[in-house]
Design a protein around this motif. Structure first.
Motif, mmCIF file in Angstrom:
data_model
loop_
_atom_site.group_PDB
_atom_site.id
_atom_site.type_symbol
_atom_site.label_atom_id
_atom_site.label_comp_id
_atom_site.label_asym_id
_atom_site.label_seq_id
_atom_site.Cartn_x
_atom_site.Cartn_y
_atom_site.Cartn_z
ATOM 1 N N GLN A 239 -155.564 -85.344 -53.758
ATOM 2 C CA GLN A 239 -154.835 -86.233 -54.668
ATOM 3 C C GLN A 239 -154.381 -87.499 -53.954
ATOM 4 O O GLN A 239 -154.459 -88.601 -54.508
ATOM 5 C CB GLN A 239 -153.631 -85.496 -55.255
ATOM 6 C CG GLN A 239 -152.850 -86.327 -56.257
ATOM 7 C CD GLN A 239 -151.569 -85.647 -56.692
ATOM 8 O OE1 GLN A 239 -151.419 -84.444 -56.556
ATOM 9 N NE2 GLN A 239 -150.645 -86.430 -57.220
ATOM 10 N N HIS A 240 -153.947 -87.347 -52.712
ATOM 11 C CA HIS A 240 -153.515 -88.516 -51.956
ATOM 12 C C HIS A 240 -154.672 -89.483 -51.736
ATOM 13 O O HIS A 240 -154.470 -90.695 -51.652
ATOM 14 C CB HIS A 240 -152.910 -88.090 -50.615
ATOM 15 C CG HIS A 240 -151.586 -87.411 -50.761
ATOM 16 N ND1 HIS A 240 -150.661 -87.777 -51.712
ATOM 17 C CD2 HIS A 240 -151.020 -86.376 -50.076
ATOM 18 C CE1 HIS A 240 -149.585 -87.002 -51.610
ATOM 19 N NE2 HIS A 240 -149.794 -86.145 -50.632
ATOM 20 N N VAL A 241 -155.873 -88.959 -51.614
ATOM 21 C CA VAL A 241 -157.030 -89.837 -51.495
ATOM 22 C C VAL A 241 -157.174 -90.680 -52.756
ATOM 23 O O VAL A 241 -157.278 -91.918 -52.699
ATOM 24 C CB VAL A 241 -158.317 -89.014 -51.258
ATOM 25 C CG1 VAL A 241 -159.545 -89.926 -51.333
ATOM 26 C CG2 VAL A 241 -158.253 -88.295 -49.925
ATOM 27 N N TYR A 242 -157.159 -90.019 -53.888
ATOM 28 C CA TYR A 242 -157.282 -90.761 -55.146
ATOM 29 C C TYR A 242 -156.149 -91.769 -55.303
ATOM 30 O O TYR A 242 -156.360 -92.916 -55.701
ATOM 31 C CB TYR A 242 -157.326 -89.796 -56.335
ATOM 32 C CG TYR A 242 -158.722 -89.268 -56.603
ATOM 33 C CD1 TYR A 242 -159.603 -89.978 -57.400
ATOM 34 C CD2 TYR A 242 -159.162 -88.080 -56.025
ATOM 35 C CE1 TYR A 242 -160.883 -89.521 -57.641
ATOM 36 C CE2 TYR A 242 -160.443 -87.610 -56.258
ATOM 37 C CZ TYR A 242 -161.305 -88.331 -57.060
ATOM 38 O OH TYR A 242 -162.579 -87.882 -57.279
ATOM 39 N N GLU A 243 -154.966 -91.351 -54.988
ATOM 40 C CA GLU A 243 -153.828 -92.253 -55.155
ATOM 41 C C GLU A 243 -153.914 -93.442 -54.196
ATOM 42 O O GLU A 243 -153.655 -94.585 -54.578
ATOM 43 C CB GLU A 243 -152.516 -91.498 -54.927
ATOM 44 C CG GLU A 243 -152.216 -90.491 -56.018
ATOM 45 C CD GLU A 243 -150.935 -89.718 -55.785
ATOM 46 O OE1 GLU A 243 -150.289 -89.339 -56.777
ATOM 47 O OE2 GLU A 243 -150.589 -89.471 -54.605
ATOM 48 N N GLY A 244 -154.307 -93.159 -52.951
ATOM 49 C CA GLY A 244 -154.379 -94.229 -51.964
ATOM 50 C C GLY A 244 -155.471 -95.238 -52.292
ATOM 51 O O GLY A 244 -155.254 -96.448 -52.203
ATOM 52 N N VAL A 245 -156.628 -94.749 -52.667
ATOM 53 C CA VAL A 245 -157.743 -95.656 -52.927
ATOM 54 C C VAL A 245 -157.519 -96.411 -54.229
ATOM 55 O O VAL A 245 -157.753 -97.621 -54.313
ATOM 56 C CB VAL A 245 -159.076 -94.885 -52.962
ATOM 57 C CG1 VAL A 245 -160.220 -95.807 -53.325
ATOM 58 C CG2 VAL A 245 -159.335 -94.217 -51.620
ATOM 59 N N TRP A 246 -157.053 -95.706 -55.233
ATOM 60 C CA TRP A 246 -156.863 -96.367 -56.525
ATOM 61 C C TRP A 246 -155.580 -97.192 -56.572
ATOM 62 O O TRP A 246 -155.420 -98.064 -57.420
ATOM 63 C CB TRP A 246 -156.837 -95.323 -57.649
ATOM 64 C CG TRP A 246 -158.199 -94.844 -58.036
ATOM 65 C CD1 TRP A 246 -159.404 -95.378 -57.666
ATOM 66 C CD2 TRP A 246 -158.507 -93.739 -58.900
ATOM 67 N NE1 TRP A 246 -160.430 -94.666 -58.238
ATOM 68 C CE2 TRP A 246 -159.907 -93.669 -58.993
ATOM 69 C CE3 TRP A 246 -157.735 -92.808 -59.599
ATOM 70 C CZ2 TRP A 246 -160.558 -92.700 -59.761
ATOM 71 C CZ3 TRP A 246 -158.372 -91.847 -60.358
ATOM 72 C CH2 TRP A 246 -159.776 -91.788 -60.438
ATOM 73 N N GLY A 247 -154.661 -96.882 -55.660
ATOM 74 C CA GLY A 247 -153.400 -97.611 -55.681
ATOM 75 C C GLY A 247 -152.539 -97.279 -56.872
ATOM 76 O O GLY A 247 -151.986 -98.167 -57.519
ATOM 77 N N CYS A 248 -152.438 -96.009 -57.170
ATOM 78 C CA CYS A 248 -151.620 -95.588 -58.304
ATOM 79 C C CYS A 248 -151.038 -94.226 -57.954
ATOM 80 O O CYS A 248 -151.334 -93.679 -56.908
ATOM 81 C CB CYS A 248 -152.474 -95.473 -59.564
ATOM 82 S SG CYS A 248 -153.739 -94.206 -59.435
ATOM 83 N N SER A 249 -150.207 -93.692 -58.813
ATOM 84 C CA SER A 249 -149.738 -92.330 -58.562
ATOM 85 C C SER A 249 -150.149 -91.444 -59.723
ATOM 86 O O SER A 249 -150.225 -91.886 -60.876
ATOM 87 C CB SER A 249 -148.221 -92.308 -58.357
ATOM 88 O OG SER A 249 -147.565 -92.514 -59.575
ATOM 89 N N LEU A 250 -150.454 -90.205 -59.372
ATOM 90 C CA LEU A 250 -150.990 -89.272 -60.358
ATOM 91 C C LEU A 250 -150.080 -88.056 -60.456
ATOM 92 O O LEU A 250 -149.412 -87.682 -59.489
ATOM 93 C CB LEU A 250 -152.404 -88.829 -59.939
ATOM 94 C CG LEU A 250 -153.412 -89.962 -59.749
ATOM 95 C CD1 LEU A 250 -154.683 -89.442 -59.101
ATOM 96 C CD2 LEU A 250 -153.728 -90.613 -61.089
ATOM 97 N N ASP A 251 -150.089 -87.430 -61.599
ATOM 98 C CA ASP A 251 -149.307 -86.209 -61.781
ATOM 99 C C ASP A 251 -150.025 -85.050 -61.103
ATOM 100 O O ASP A 251 -151.168 -84.745 -61.430
ATOM 101 C CB ASP A 251 -149.147 -85.930 -63.272
ATOM 102 C CG ASP A 251 -148.234 -84.741 -63.522
ATOM 103 O OD1 ASP A 251 -147.166 -84.925 -64.116
ATOM 104 O OD2 ASP A 251 -148.600 -83.623 -63.100
ATOM 105 N N PRO A 252 -149.369 -84.396 -60.147
ATOM 106 C CA PRO A 252 -150.028 -83.324 -59.382
ATOM 107 C C PRO A 252 -150.542 -82.201 -60.282
ATOM 108 O O PRO A 252 -151.594 -81.636 -60.031
ATOM 109 C CB PRO A 252 -148.919 -82.805 -58.466
ATOM 110 C CG PRO A 252 -147.834 -83.806 -58.504
ATOM 111 C CD PRO A 252 -147.970 -84.571 -59.771
ATOM 112 N N ARG A 253 -149.791 -81.901 -61.329
ATOM 113 C CA ARG A 253 -150.161 -80.755 -62.160
ATOM 114 C C ARG A 253 -151.380 -81.071 -63.002
ATOM 115 O O ARG A 253 -152.310 -80.273 -63.105
ATOM 116 C CB ARG A 253 -148.967 -80.380 -63.032
ATOM 117 C CG ARG A 253 -147.785 -79.977 -62.185
ATOM 118 C CD ARG A 253 -146.482 -80.117 -62.896
ATOM 119 N NE ARG A 253 -146.139 -81.500 -63.191
ATOM 120 C CZ ARG A 253 -144.980 -81.871 -63.707
ATOM 121 N NH1 ARG A 253 -144.068 -80.963 -63.989
ATOM 122 N NH2 ARG A 253 -144.730 -83.130 -63.939
ATOM 123 N N ASN A 254 -151.441 -82.289 -63.542
ATOM 124 C CA ASN A 254 -152.621 -82.664 -64.301
ATOM 125 C C ASN A 254 -153.825 -82.854 -63.387
ATOM 126 O O ASN A 254 -154.958 -82.514 -63.740
ATOM 127 C CB ASN A 254 -152.357 -83.946 -65.095
ATOM 128 C CG ASN A 254 -151.320 -83.731 -66.173
ATOM 129 O OD1 ASN A 254 -151.179 -82.634 -66.703
ATOM 130 N ND2 ASN A 254 -150.584 -84.783 -66.485
#
Lengths: 240, 240
Positions: free
Chosen positions: B175-190
């Motif tokens: 998830q941190h990869v997606y968040e870091g590359v996309w520059g956003c934050s994601l809901d861990p559960r979803n």
DNA sequence: TCAATAGTGTCTATGAGACAATATAAC
DNA sequence: GTTATATTGTCTCATAGACACTATTGA
């Protein structure tokens, strides 16, 4: 760069451009190919392209020049973007050649280039190239594969599909672009809804176009946006 | 090629490679930069890279060589793909240089290259490069921009994100990869649910990893698939 | 009238996004 | 116990996909 002499000079290499020109003709996805007139591989089909004219010609400029010289297409109104560089040694029997490939999208039906300089140019269905039914010179088939994959991908998240259409177009026409490039068939009714739900993608142009039969179709124009959100998603995952 | 003399020879040009090496360090998206030791632009940060060693060196091989020489990274286990060619005249004050850019994704935490040959290499947050806080030599900032956009895009439809992780990884790490590359934050559960609903993306590796605090996280490994369907979609459209 | 194409409405299953609640560790 | 992180479940809304139906032309 440690260990290199002060006198060392970088090697120099011949640079060429190749252009994958894509269009939609009669709802079929086509690529423009040239019959090679010179060796090597004279007589086989190849992408339009050629070497830089001189040491200071820009590669993008060279691509536009070849577009005009070999395909008789004017760059204005065409979408042109770089694809990749193909430069492994051995790809060209003439020696070490690095080729920068470009992808161009042409709208409507630019006639198969009349008696011009590009008289040996022909539109060939992309499917025939991908399937190997038509064989291409050098590594040009791989270049076409990469261009098609790029186009398929960009159709999802950008308004690139509009580059296949004229200034105004019907949604059916736009649907044929998606179907032709993706190689699938889509439900016209769902396509209608989906396309119009993407903000900034298309907007009504006010008039209609009469077909040979059936109800006339409303004309649309580009909505100004370049990024599609939500994206158009391909129904079936296409292998790369 | 009409109108050219039989004696005409194509011009030759110096060819270089540049590499955008991306990784995730402490959940922050980083790119590897080198402090230039030679003119031009000595002292400024730049991408690792250099000229072809000789006229017959492959460009991919040259990229791997520079990866080793300048960043002390071994190509095996790294994802390396070509980005594009940057060859407009004027981009390099030394003369006409065409540079083929590659993007490499490094997993885990390869330490900032110890006292090796690449001692002047440093991991820099991608954000600092994009925002202009750190300035780069030549057109390297544009190259980084293009690499980031490529990575952002490929995270949606391919399993490229796994290249940022080790052989096994936790879903939080992914998830941190997606968040870091996309520059956003994601809901861990979803995120959890979504990732595991994509066939062939990840599969449980059986064991767990203990963290400093909290419940241990299950470890996963790559599921073997490379194409993600349904795709992971970015929540916010990122401008190119 | 019929044939043909354009466009609307409706239903259902699935996924996204928000978020409560529970599980399992360290301390 | 408290704190911190991982994981499961649930709810609601939006969208995708299937498809019946209506609209508007030419012949």
């Amino acid at each position: 760069m440690s260990g290199t002499s002060d006198l060392w000079e970088p090697p120099e290499i011949q640079v060429a451009v190749d252009i994958v020109i894509l269009t939609m003709r009669a709802s079929v996805f086509h690529v423009l190919l040239i019959e090679r007139g010179e060796e090597p591989q004279a007589g086989t089909q190849a992408l339009p392209g050629g070497f830089l004219n001189n040491k200071w010609e820009g590669i993008y400029d060279a691509a536009l020049r070849e577009l005009k010289e070999e395909a008789d297409l004017d760059a204005s109104g065409l979408h042109v973007e770089q694809l990749a560089a193909y430069g492994e040694p051995g790809r060209d029997p003439r020696g070490r050649v690095l080729s920068v490939a470009y992808m161009a999208i042409a709208p409507g039906l630019p006639e198969p280039s009349a008696g011009t300089d590009a008289s040996d140019a022909a539109w060939v269905p992309v499917e025939d190239v991908l399937s190997g039914k038509v064989s291409l010179a050098f590594d040009h088939r791989q270049i076409v594969r990469d261009a098609v994959e790029r186009a398929r991908s960009k159709l999802e998240r950008t308004s690139l599909a509009l580059a296949f259409c004229g200034r105004t177009f019907t949604l059916t026409e736009l649907q044929h672009v998606y179907e032709g490039v993706w190689g699938c068939s889509l439900d016209p009714r769902n396509f209608y809804r989906k396309v119009q739900n993407i903000p900034g993608f298309v907007e009504p142009a006010g008039s209609v176009r009469r077909m040979a039969a059936g109800r006339p179709a409303r004309l649309f124009r580009a909505g100004g946006g370049t990024v599609l959100y939500p994206p158009m998603v391909r129904p079936v995952p296409t292998e790369s």
